[in-house]
Design an enzyme around this catalytic site. Structure first.
Site, PDB file in Angstrom:
ATOM      1  N   GLY A  14       0.715  -1.122   0.046  1.00 22.81           N
ATOM      2  CA  GLY A  14      -0.091  -0.049   0.155  1.00 22.81           C
ATOM      3  C   GLY A  14       0.885   1.274  -0.040  1.00 22.81           C
ATOM      4  N   ASN A 120      -4.215 -11.051  -1.198  1.00 21.86           N
ATOM      5  CA  ASN A 120      -4.269 -12.561  -1.610  1.00 21.86           C
ATOM      6  C   ASN A 120      -4.961 -13.575  -0.710  1.00 21.86           C
ATOM      7  OD1 ASN A 120      -2.503 -13.036  -3.963  1.00 21.86           O
ATOM      8  ND2 ASN A 120      -0.817 -12.271  -2.751  1.00 21.86           N
ATOM      9  N   HIS A 175      -3.907 -16.411  -9.855  1.00 22.71           N
ATOM     10  CA  HIS A 175      -2.304 -16.156  -9.197  1.00 22.71           C
ATOM     11  C   HIS A 175      -1.867 -17.058  -8.287  1.00 22.71           C
ATOM     12  CE1 HIS A 175       0.668 -13.217  -8.199  1.00 22.71           C
ATOM     13  NE2 HIS A 175       0.072 -12.936  -7.098  1.00 22.71           N
TER      14      HIS A 175
HETATM   15  N1  APR Z   1      -8.361  -2.641   7.716  1.00 25.07           N
HETATM   16  C1  APR Z   1      -7.344  -1.743   7.045  1.00 25.07           C
HETATM   17  N2  APR Z   1      -6.045  -2.328   7.133  1.00 25.07           N
HETATM   18  C2  APR Z   1      -5.874  -3.621   7.482  1.00 25.07           C
HETATM   19  C3  APR Z   1      -6.805  -4.158   8.120  1.00 25.07           C
HETATM   20  C4  APR Z   1      -8.091  -3.777   7.988  1.00 25.07           C
HETATM   21  N3  APR Z   1      -9.347  -4.585   8.367  1.00 25.07           N
HETATM   22  N4  APR Z   1      -6.414  -5.515   8.378  1.00 25.07           N
HETATM   23  C5  APR Z   1      -5.035  -5.414   7.987  1.00 25.07           C
HETATM   24  N5  APR Z   1      -4.790  -4.412   7.553  1.00 25.07           N
HETATM   25  C6  APR Z   1      -3.539  -3.601   7.164  1.00 25.07           C
HETATM   26  C7  APR Z   1      -2.252  -4.053   8.210  1.00 25.07           C
HETATM   27  O1  APR Z   1      -2.269  -3.399   9.190  1.00 25.07           O
HETATM   28  C8  APR Z   1      -1.042  -3.827   7.305  1.00 25.07           C
HETATM   29  O2  APR Z   1      -0.539  -2.342   7.372  1.00 25.07           O
HETATM   30  O3  APR Z   1      -3.121  -4.132   5.738  1.00 25.07           O
HETATM   31  C9  APR Z   1      -1.747  -3.822   5.634  1.00 25.07           C
HETATM   32  C10 APR Z   1      -1.017  -4.856   5.089  1.00 25.07           C
HETATM   33  O4  APR Z   1       0.405  -4.564   4.875  1.00 25.07           O
HETATM   34  P1  APR Z   1       1.733  -5.729   4.813  1.00 25.07           P
HETATM   35  O5  APR Z   1       1.348  -6.784   6.175  1.00 25.07           O
HETATM   36  O6  APR Z   1       2.897  -4.975   4.885  1.00 25.07           O
HETATM   37  O7  APR Z   1       1.383  -6.674   3.687  1.00 25.07           O
HETATM   38  P2  APR Z   1       1.757  -6.233   2.187  1.00 25.07           P
HETATM   39  O8  APR Z   1       3.151  -6.772   1.953  1.00 25.07           O
HETATM   40  O9  APR Z   1       1.604  -4.860   1.866  1.00 25.07           O
HETATM   41  O10 APR Z   1       0.579  -7.022   1.161  1.00 25.07           O
HETATM   42  C11 APR Z   1      -0.443  -6.850   1.296  1.00 25.07           C
HETATM   43  O11 APR Z   1      -0.818  -7.810  -0.861  1.00 25.07           O
HETATM   44  O12 APR Z   1       0.413  -8.844  -2.385  1.00 25.07           O
HETATM   45  C12 APR Z   1      -0.336  -9.060  -1.371  1.00 25.07           C
HETATM   46  O13 APR Z   1      -0.144 -11.320  -0.162  1.00 25.07           O
HETATM   47  C13 APR Z   1       0.084  -9.811  -0.159  1.00 25.07           C
HETATM   48  O14 APR Z   1      -2.295 -10.080   0.659  1.00 25.07           O
HETATM   49  C14 APR Z   1      -1.107  -9.069   0.964  1.00 25.07           C
HETATM   50  C15 APR Z   1      -1.372  -7.860   0.378  1.00 25.07           C
END
Ligand code: APR
Length: 308
Positions: A14, A120, A175
């Site tokens: 993000g 995912n 995917h």
């Molecule tokens: N509402 C908003 N944000 C949320 C929620 C929610 N209910 N639940 C989790 N999050 C946030 C987390 O707090 C975290 O900051 O989603 C974010 C996910 O970020 P990362 O753990 O860094 O994961 P990232 O590498 O960004 O991947 C995100 O994309 O490629 C796919 O498999 C990967 O499903 C994963 C997604």
């Protein structure tokens, strides 16, 4: 007036999407997360890079969905990463809840937006977003094919020692390990790749492409890829906002195309101002078609578990 993009999830994917969008000045950006302070901190940091990079777009971090109101496009990256001991199915159920609840809030405030899903398991999460939003299918798009194709193009360019820009092609299907790179439709400066690389090299590249995400997870140990995934998302947004009508492989809800009905599967589509402008149906050999259907079956298993 500038467009507005909301990025749900201020984690690796993000925040990097927000960074790339700002660099390209594609939109004002709202970064939203469940964690308090994280989106605000990253948003402010990105905003303060503006004077150096020369962008005037506004970037705001928040925990309040009211700040996301009237977004033109929303990127869904929120979710849990897979933790040790967690099965694929546990992850599926956990992320289903996250995507369901966040999409409900997103669409209340931005009923006209286009949704790009990244969380995912991608195809099942895109299907969740389609059901929850009740949007028409042209406005719910899964990001997978652009990333998988970028990996495939990288490996081909490396094998041939040519520019990545010379390599064109696409990856079909879900995917996951069942994705379907199609060498028959892959060209290097217009030359079919099958004329340039021996079948065993191509097979090795296809295997490496299918395991492309896992290869990076194995290196990182915690977390998964985010530089190439975010670049893929931003290429899709650029095509939509500039109404480029660019043909890109995306996960889309098929309604009979390719003989698949009622499932998100990756196929080439034309991306423009309305989102998916057209689904491109290419001729497949019986083997390619069988591989695509096998991949669709893998998606079906997941969507049946969560009942979407
Ligand atoms: N509402 C908003 N944000 C949320 C929620 C929610 N209910 N639940 C989790 N999050 C946030 C987390 O707090 C975290 O900051 O989603 C974010 C996910 O970020 P990362 O753990 O860094 O994961 P990232 O590498 O960004 O991947 C995100 O994309 O490629 C796919 O498999 C990967 O499903 C994963 C997604």
């Amino acid at each position: 007036m500038r467009r507005k993009v909301t990025v749900v999830g201020a984690g690796n994917v993000g925040a990097t999407v927000a960074h790339r969008l700002a660099d390209k000045q594609l939109a004002d950006i709202v970064l939203i997360d469940i964690l308090e302070g994280v989106p605000q901190g990253k948003g402010l940091d990105l905003l303060q890079a503006g004077p150096i990079e020369g962008y005037d777009v506004h970037i705001q971090g928040t925990n309040d969905y009211r700040d996301t109101a009237n977004s033109d496009l929303v990127v869904m990256t929120a979710g849990f990463p897979r933790k040790p001991g967690m099965s694929r199915h546990d992850l599926l159920k956990a992320n289903y809840e996250v995507v369901k609840t966040t999409i409900e809030k997103v669409v209340t405030h931005s009923p006209e937006c286009i949704l790009i899903i990244v969380t995912n398991p991608l195809d099942a999460m895109a299907q969740t977003a389609l059901r929850v939003s009740a949007f028409s299918r042209n406005r719910v798009i899964g990001m997978a094919g652009v990333l998988d194709t970028a990996r495939y193009r990288t490996f081909i360019a490396e094998a041939l020692k040519v520019s990545v820009q010379n390599v064109q092609g696409f990856v079909l299907g879900g995917h996951g390990d069942t994705m379907v790179p199609v060498p028959r439709y892959t060209t290097v400066a217009g030359i079919p790749v099958t004329e340039l690389l021996p079948p065993q090299t191509l097979e090795a590249i296809i295997r490496r492409t299918a395991g492309g995400g896992a290869e990076i997870v194995n290196y990182l140990k915690t977390g998964s890829a985010f530089y190439a995934p975010s670049a893929a998302v931003v290429e899709m947004i650029d095509a939509i906002f500039h109404d480029r009508r660019k043909i890109l492989p995306c996960a889309v809800y098929l309604e009979g195309e390719y003989g698949i009905d009622g499932l998100f599967v990756g196929v080439p589509v034309k991306l423009g101002a309305r989102g998916i402008e057209e689904i491109i149906e290419i001729k497949l050999s019986p083997e390619e078609r069988a591989a695509l259907h096998k991949s669709a079956e893998a998606v079906k298993e997941l969507v049946q578990i969560i009942g979407v």
